[in-house]
Design a protein around this motif. Structure first.
Motif, PDB file in Angstrom:
ATOM      1  N   SER A 178       0.839  -1.192   0.000  1.00  0.00           N
ATOM      2  CA  SER A 178       0.000   0.000   0.000  1.00  0.00           C
ATOM      3  C   SER A 178       0.878   1.248   0.000  1.00  0.00           C
ATOM      4  CB  SER A 178      -0.926   0.002   1.215  1.00  0.00           C
ATOM      5  OG  SER A 178      -0.172   0.021   2.411  1.00  0.00           O
ATOM      6  N   GLN A 179       0.245   2.412  -0.189  1.00  0.00           N
ATOM      7  CA  GLN A 179       1.018   3.631  -0.344  1.00  0.00           C
ATOM      8  C   GLN A 179       1.721   4.050   0.942  1.00  0.00           C
ATOM      9  OE1 GLN A 179      -2.080   5.437  -3.538  1.00  0.00           O
ATOM     10  NE2 GLN A 179      -0.750   6.887  -2.578  1.00  0.00           N
ATOM     11  N   GLU A 218       7.707 -29.384   3.421  1.00  0.00           N
ATOM     12  CA  GLU A 218       6.340 -29.604   3.892  1.00  0.00           C
ATOM     13  C   GLU A 218       5.461 -28.361   3.751  1.00  0.00           C
ATOM     14  OE1 GLU A 218       8.836 -29.269   7.768  1.00  0.00           O
ATOM     15  OE2 GLU A 218       9.149 -29.654   5.639  1.00  0.00           O
ATOM     16  N   PHE A 219       6.033 -27.240   3.296  1.00  0.00           N
ATOM     17  CA  PHE A 219       5.265 -26.010   3.160  1.00  0.00           C
ATOM     18  C   PHE A 219       5.136 -25.615   1.685  1.00  0.00           C
ATOM     19  CE2 PHE A 219       6.983 -24.851   7.561  1.00  0.00           C
ATOM     20  CZ  PHE A 219       5.842 -25.327   8.188  1.00  0.00           C
ATOM     21  N   GLU A 220       3.916 -25.259   1.307  1.00  0.00           N
ATOM     22  CA  GLU A 220       3.662 -24.632  -0.002  1.00  0.00           C
ATOM     23  C   GLU A 220       3.378 -23.155   0.256  1.00  0.00           C
ATOM     24  OE1 GLU A 220       0.092 -24.313  -3.288  1.00  0.00           O
ATOM     25  OE2 GLU A 220       0.356 -26.220  -2.218  1.00  0.00           O
ATOM     26  N   VAL A 221       4.209 -22.283  -0.290  1.00  0.00           N
ATOM     27  CA  VAL A 221       4.126 -20.849  -0.004  1.00  0.00           C
ATOM     28  C   VAL A 221       3.385 -20.142  -1.132  1.00  0.00           C
ATOM     29  CG1 VAL A 221       5.422 -18.757   0.504  1.00  0.00           C
ATOM     30  CG2 VAL A 221       6.293 -20.979   1.263  1.00  0.00           C
ATOM     31  N   ARG A 222       2.385 -19.366  -0.756  1.00  0.00           N
ATOM     32  CA  ARG A 222       1.659 -18.539  -1.729  1.00  0.00           C
ATOM     33  C   ARG A 222       1.873 -17.072  -1.360  1.00  0.00           C
ATOM     34  NH1 ARG A 222      -4.177 -21.585  -2.824  1.00  0.00           N
ATOM     35  NH2 ARG A 222      -3.278 -23.625  -3.398  1.00  0.00           N
ATOM     36  N   THR A 223       2.576 -16.366  -2.216  1.00  0.00           N
ATOM     37  CA  THR A 223       2.874 -14.955  -1.971  1.00  0.00           C
ATOM     38  C   THR A 223       1.827 -14.092  -2.659  1.00  0.00           C
ATOM     39  OG1 THR A 223       5.245 -15.452  -1.872  1.00  0.00           O
ATOM     40  CG2 THR A 223       4.606 -13.153  -2.197  1.00  0.00           C
ATOM     41  N   VAL A 224       1.257 -13.168  -1.919  1.00  0.00           N
ATOM     42  CA  VAL A 224       0.238 -12.271  -2.470  1.00  0.00           C
ATOM     43  C   VAL A 224       0.552 -10.848  -2.026  1.00  0.00           C
ATOM     44  CG1 VAL A 224      -1.287 -12.746  -0.503  1.00  0.00           C
ATOM     45  CG2 VAL A 224      -2.242 -11.758  -2.589  1.00  0.00           C
ATOM     46  N   GLU A 225       0.477  -9.917  -2.970  1.00  0.00           N
ATOM     47  CA  GLU A 225       0.720  -8.510  -2.669  1.00  0.00           C
ATOM     48  C   GLU A 225      -0.610  -7.773  -2.576  1.00  0.00           C
ATOM     49  OE1 GLU A 225       3.406  -6.827  -5.474  1.00  0.00           O
ATOM     50  OE2 GLU A 225       5.158  -7.829  -4.625  1.00  0.00           O
ATOM     51  N   ALA A 226      -0.749  -6.977  -1.542  1.00  0.00           N
ATOM     52  CA  ALA A 226      -1.979  -6.196  -1.326  1.00  0.00           C
ATOM     53  C   ALA A 226      -1.653  -4.723  -1.495  1.00  0.00           C
ATOM     54  CB  ALA A 226      -2.540  -6.465   0.066  1.00  0.00           C
ATOM     55  N   ARG A 227      -2.417  -4.066  -2.346  1.00  0.00           N
ATOM     56  CA  ARG A 227      -2.219  -2.644  -2.593  1.00  0.00           C
ATOM     57  C   ARG A 227      -3.416  -1.862  -2.076  1.00  0.00           C
ATOM     58  NH1 ARG A 227       2.180  -2.220  -5.801  1.00  0.00           N
ATOM     59  NH2 ARG A 227       2.813  -4.128  -6.885  1.00  0.00           N
ATOM     60  N   SER A 228      -3.235  -0.538  -1.994  1.00  0.00           N
ATOM     61  CA  SER A 228      -4.333   0.304  -1.525  1.00  0.00           C
ATOM     62  C   SER A 228      -5.503   0.151  -2.474  1.00  0.00           C
ATOM     63  CB  SER A 228      -3.894   1.769  -1.466  1.00  0.00           C
ATOM     64  OG  SER A 228      -2.796   1.920  -0.591  1.00  0.00           O
ATOM     65  N   GLY A 229      -6.661  -0.161  -1.917  1.00  0.00           N
ATOM     66  CA  GLY A 229      -7.847  -0.363  -2.745  1.00  0.00           C
ATOM     67  C   GLY A 229      -8.944   0.573  -2.343  1.00  0.00           C
ATOM     68  N   ALA A 230      -9.731   1.009  -3.352  1.00  0.00           N
ATOM     69  CA  ALA A 230     -10.875   1.881  -3.078  1.00  0.00           C
ATOM     70  C   ALA A 230     -11.942   1.617  -4.117  1.00  0.00           C
ATOM     71  CB  ALA A 230     -10.468   3.353  -3.126  1.00  0.00           C
ATOM     72  N   ALA A 261      -6.106  -3.780   2.811  1.00  0.00           N
ATOM     73  CA  ALA A 261      -6.930  -4.968   3.086  1.00  0.00           C
ATOM     74  C   ALA A 261      -6.069  -6.221   2.971  1.00  0.00           C
ATOM     75  CB  ALA A 261      -8.126  -5.020   2.142  1.00  0.00           C
ATOM     76  N   LEU A 262      -5.235  -6.490   3.990  1.00  0.00           N
ATOM     77  CA  LEU A 262      -4.357  -7.654   3.943  1.00  0.00           C
ATOM     78  C   LEU A 262      -5.117  -8.952   4.176  1.00  0.00           C
ATOM     79  CD1 LEU A 262      -1.133  -6.471   5.811  1.00  0.00           C
ATOM     80  CD2 LEU A 262      -1.829  -6.119   3.448  1.00  0.00           C
ATOM     81  N   VAL A 266      -3.338  -1.843   9.108  1.00  0.00           N
ATOM     82  CA  VAL A 266      -4.209  -2.766   8.366  1.00  0.00           C
ATOM     83  C   VAL A 266      -5.649  -2.444   8.754  1.00  0.00           C
ATOM     84  CG1 VAL A 266      -4.723  -5.174   7.856  1.00  0.00           C
ATOM     85  CG2 VAL A 266      -2.394  -4.498   8.487  1.00  0.00           C
ATOM     86  N   HIS A 267      -6.525  -2.381   7.760  1.00  0.00           N
ATOM     87  CA  HIS A 267      -7.869  -1.855   8.005  1.00  0.00           C
ATOM     88  C   HIS A 267      -8.988  -2.881   7.895  1.00  0.00           C
ATOM     89  CE1 HIS A 267      -5.599   1.778   6.296  1.00  0.00           C
ATOM     90  NE2 HIS A 267      -5.637   1.908   7.612  1.00  0.00           N
ATOM     91  N   ASP A 268      -8.653  -4.155   7.686  1.00  0.00           N
ATOM     92  CA  ASP A 268      -9.715  -5.169   7.588  1.00  0.00           C
ATOM     93  C   ASP A 268      -9.455  -6.329   8.546  1.00  0.00           C
ATOM     94  OD1 ASP A 268      -7.529  -6.215   6.270  1.00  0.00           O
ATOM     95  OD2 ASP A 268      -8.715  -7.190   4.702  1.00  0.00           O
ATOM     96  N   ILE A 269      -8.912  -6.026   9.715  1.00  0.00           N
ATOM     97  CA  ILE A 269      -8.625  -7.066  10.706  1.00  0.00           C
ATOM     98  C   ILE A 269      -9.941  -7.587  11.275  1.00  0.00           C
ATOM     99  CG2 ILE A 269      -7.447  -7.572  12.876  1.00  0.00           C
ATOM    100  CD1 ILE A 269      -5.595  -5.210  12.284  1.00  0.00           C
ATOM    101  N   PRO A 270     -10.178  -8.904  11.238  1.00  0.00           N
ATOM    102  CA  PRO A 270     -11.437  -9.437  11.793  1.00  0.00           C
ATOM    103  C   PRO A 270     -11.491  -9.243  13.300  1.00  0.00           C
ATOM    104  CG  PRO A 270      -9.955 -11.224  11.176  1.00  0.00           C
ATOM    105  CD  PRO A 270      -9.328  -9.966  10.663  1.00  0.00           C
ATOM    106  N   ALA A 271     -12.715  -9.056  13.806  1.00  0.00           N
ATOM    107  CA  ALA A 271     -12.888  -8.830  15.239  1.00  0.00           C
ATOM    108  C   ALA A 271     -12.629 -10.087  16.048  1.00  0.00           C
ATOM    109  CB  ALA A 271     -14.301  -8.308  15.507  1.00  0.00           C
ATOM    110  N   ASP A 272     -12.758 -11.251  15.419  1.00  0.00           N
ATOM    111  CA  ASP A 272     -12.598 -12.514  16.133  1.00  0.00           C
ATOM    112  C   ASP A 272     -11.823 -13.480  15.245  1.00  0.00           C
ATOM    113  OD1 ASP A 272     -13.770 -15.416  16.926  1.00  0.00           O
ATOM    114  OD2 ASP A 272     -13.788 -14.082  18.661  1.00  0.00           O
ATOM    115  N   ALA A 273     -10.931 -14.280  15.882  1.00  0.00           N
ATOM    116  CA  ALA A 273     -10.108 -15.216  15.116  1.00  0.00           C
ATOM    117  C   ALA A 273     -10.933 -16.295  14.439  1.00  0.00           C
ATOM    118  CB  ALA A 273      -9.058 -15.858  16.026  1.00  0.00           C
TER     119      ALA A 273
END
Length: 692
Positions: free
Chosen positions: A76-77, A104-116, A125-126, A153-160
């Motif tokens: 993000s910016q 034993e691990f499969e890694v998936r890399t994802v980039e999150a940018r500022s969204g509107a 929104a990670l 981070v602006h989309d953190i869930p309130a509960d795990a």
């Protein structure tokens, strides 16, 4: 490899039950009676029933599945502040190298940018990006997530429990713990406001991080790019500023607070509000020198616009007319010359003289007042007829100092087509008029034009022999238009198809009243999706490239291309949000990409606090990775079950117990010679026991 036993009976379970139940009763009787050989007989019966059940040994070959780990990278910016972007890149490379050592691990890399999205704020929104990356993974196979971010981070869930899996979520935070940021935010601002009326805007200056301990911050207030006032502001205190909107349409108010020496960024040291200016009803004074065929054309056109308040006078009885009628018997309204042209002249937005001639109705001094009204910002339109070329022309009054062309005394009669001049093809008043693209133009001819000498300003329409027909000029702060014909009514009456009189004269009136959309030299910028579109209006030649200043301060040159005569356009594709500045020559324009004052910039200080609750709930950790300047990422340790995934210098990722079936071998226990041998052995043992 796993082993198991299954059954594939030769008969239905009902048939087998009918056989097994009597056999079980018989076996029980033999055992209870303690007959000799009972044990052997029971084994023989059991072998027979077991053979009918057809037991099969299953041998399954299974391979363990990999745990899927999401490596979420915050692009993000706010991550462009300071060294965060470099820290993020270094951390991601180190993590990818470390994770590659664990098969034993499969890694998936994802980039999150500022969204509107339209109507929403710009956010980081990670967790949405993580959910997308793991959307096709069963919960049992999720090994966890590692987020490299500044913590905003602006989309953190309130509960795990809303994560959809039970695995650790780690946060690796860029930036420093002692960061300081000063920002300004607009608390309230009107969406609409009347032009030339004061509008109040409330704002406050906020500090994040260790406070500077000083007050009296210098705040500059800009309106449409021009500095209008300065104020001194105290931190966390709401203050107001009053502004007067100078024009209709979009007005951009920008508030900017001074930057501190230890501030991490000044991108949020300014805040903007967009206020749409609305004019009250425009007041137009129409003065007709005498009744004629075109008089009603002007009246109908102006009365049809609900935004115009029209005051119309027609000189029906000039002073020199003497017919003996007593004054008290006249039903005509006296022309209130002093009230209109002295006391209330500044109340009018536009004055139109329609075939007016100097016949003693207005004193010469009043024409001087009208000329001063134009120079001071007023607007005047002169629709001239043959009287403009005569001895009683208003060109012989003090008005001649503001007129763009003076008559020669000649009047051209004969049919001709009004045509757009070279400048008129570019000018927004006459450009793309319906019917102007053909030769001759697709509108009816006119039959009279007033000849003039040298002109000032811009001639946008030509009459017979390419002589000026419609001339536009600026005088001081005001504007004036001179129409050198009284034949416009032919278009409104539909003569030989008529012409675009409504479009032409409505644009003309709005140009005189300084509508921004009709400026002949203008620069505009607006957001269209992810593109910043710069539009340059000019009646000159190629305006050259436009310079764009991005919200982060980068200067970019954008080439302009002509899309139609007089209009040039350039595009800049960008993912950056905020206020962009465009400049071309002496012109400047502002445009906002994305939401006004995006949340992405309102919170710029890196933090570990926001991710801490979700990390604690998933037995994970949140830690900074660049406190001492060098990027240090923790070691990766595989963990199982609900073991803690947080260590002093390591972070854990969950391994899965899920497997995938590769193949199955089926071996019947009573199949073939083996089954036959067991049955024969059981029966032989029974016979052998009976024979003894």
């Amino acid at each position: 490899m796993t082993w198991s036993i299954d059954f594939a009976p030769f008969f239905s379970w009902t048939v087998i039950s009918l056989i097994a139940v009597p056999a079980a009763i018989l076996a029980a009787g033999l055992v209870v009676a303690r007959l000799r050989g009972a044990f052997v007989r029971v084994l023989a019966l059991a072998a027979l029933i077991l053979a009918l059940l057809n037991p099969i040994v299953l041998r399954e070959e299974r391979d363990p599945l990999k745990s899927v780990v999401a490596l979420v990278v915050d692009r993000s910016q706010s991550q462009t502040i300071g060294e965060r972007e470099a820290e993020t890149t270094a951390a991601v490379e180190a993590l990818q190298t470390s994770l590659s050592r664990f098969p034993e691990f499969e890694v998936r890399t994802v980039e999150a940018r500022s969204g509107a999205s339209p109507g929403s704020d710009a956010t980081t929104a990670l967790f949405s990006a993580m959910s997308s990356a793991l959307s096709d993974v069963p919960p049992a196979r999720v090994g966890g997530a590692i987020m490299v971010t500044d913590g905003e981070v602006h989309d953190i869930p309130a509960d795990a429990s809303r994560l959809g899996f039970e695995a650790p979520v780690h946060g690796l935070i860029t930036g420093r713990e002692d960061e300081y940021d000063r920002r300004i935010e607009i608390v309230s601002a009107p969406r609409f406001g009347l032009v030339d009326e004061p509008q109040r805007i409330a704002y406050r200056v906020l500090e994040d991080g260790p406070a500077s301990g000083t007050g009296g911050f210098n705040v500059q207030v800009f309106l449409n790019g021009d500095l209008v006032t300065r104020q001194s502001a105290q931190p966390d205190t709401e203050q107001t500023v009053d502004l007067v909107l100078p024009r209709a349409g979009k007005n951009i108010v920008e508030l900017q607070v001074e930057r501190a020496d230890n501030e991490i960024t000044d991108v949020n040291n300014r805040s903007i509000a967009i206020v749409d200016g609305i004019r009250e009803n425009l007041r137009v004074l129409l003065v007709s020198g005498e009744p004629h065929a075109g008089e009603r054309t002007w009246r109908n056109l102006l009365k049809s616009d609900a935004a115009i308040d029209l005051v119309h006078f027609t000189i029906l009885r000039p002073p020199e007319k003497q017919d003996g009628t007593p004054i008290n018997e006249l039903s005509l309204i006296a022309f209130p010359t002093r009230e209109l042209f002295v006391e209330k002249i500044d109340d009018f937005d536009l004055i139109i003289f329609d075939r007016y001639q100097e016949r003693g109705v207005l004193p010469a001094l009043y024409f001087d007042y009208i000329a001063q009204y134009v120079r001071n910002g007023g607007a005047m339109l002169v629709a001239a007829g043959p009287e403009y070329a005569g001895r009683e022309s208003i060109a012989q009054t003090p008005l001649q100092s503001v007129l763009p062309a003076l008559p020669t005394g000649e009047v051209d009669s004969g049919a001709y087509f009004p045509r757009l001049s070279e400048i008129g093809q570019k000018h927004p008043v006459t450009r793309d008029l319906p019917g102007s693209a053909t030769e001759p133009p697709d509108w009816s001819p006119w039959f009279r034009a007033i000849d003039v000498g040298r002109t000032q300003g811009s001639t946008v329409m030509n009459g017979p022999d390419d002589k000026p027909l419609l001339v536009l000029d600026r005088v001081g702060e005001g504007r004036i238009a001179l129409l050198l014909s009284d034949q416009e009514w032919l278009w409104s009456r539909g003569f030989e198809g008529g012409g675009p009189h409504v479009q032409l004269f409505r644009r003309l009136a709005h140009w005189l009243m300084k509508e921004p959309e009709l400026e002949e030299e203008a620069l505009d910028a607006e957001a269209r999706g992810t593109d910043l579109v710069i539009t340059r209006q000019t009646i000159g030649d190629d305006p050259g490239p436009a310079t764009i200043i991005t919200p982060s301060g980068e200067a970019i040159n954008v080439d302009m291309r002509m899309i139609e005569p007089g209009r040039w356009e350039g595009r800049l594709e960008t993912e950056e949000l905020g206020l962009f500045q465009a400049a071309n020559g002496d012109l400047r324009a502002l445009a906002n990409m994305g939401p006004v004052n995006p949340r992405e910039y309102r919170e710029a200080v890196s933090t570990t606090e926001k991710l801490a609750p979700i990390a604690e709930a998933t037995r994970a950790s949140v830690r900074r990775i660049a406190e001492d300047g060098d990027v240090e990422v923790p070691r990766i340790v595989p963990v199982s079950g609900r073991a803690s995934a947080d260590g002093r210098d390591w972070i854990g990722l969950k391994t899965t117990e899920e497997t995938v079936l590769r193949g199955v071998d089926r071996t019947p226990l009573f199949g073939g010679f083996l089954g036959l041998a067991v049955l024969l052995f059981a029966l032989s043992a029974t016979w052998y026991r009976e024979g003894r």
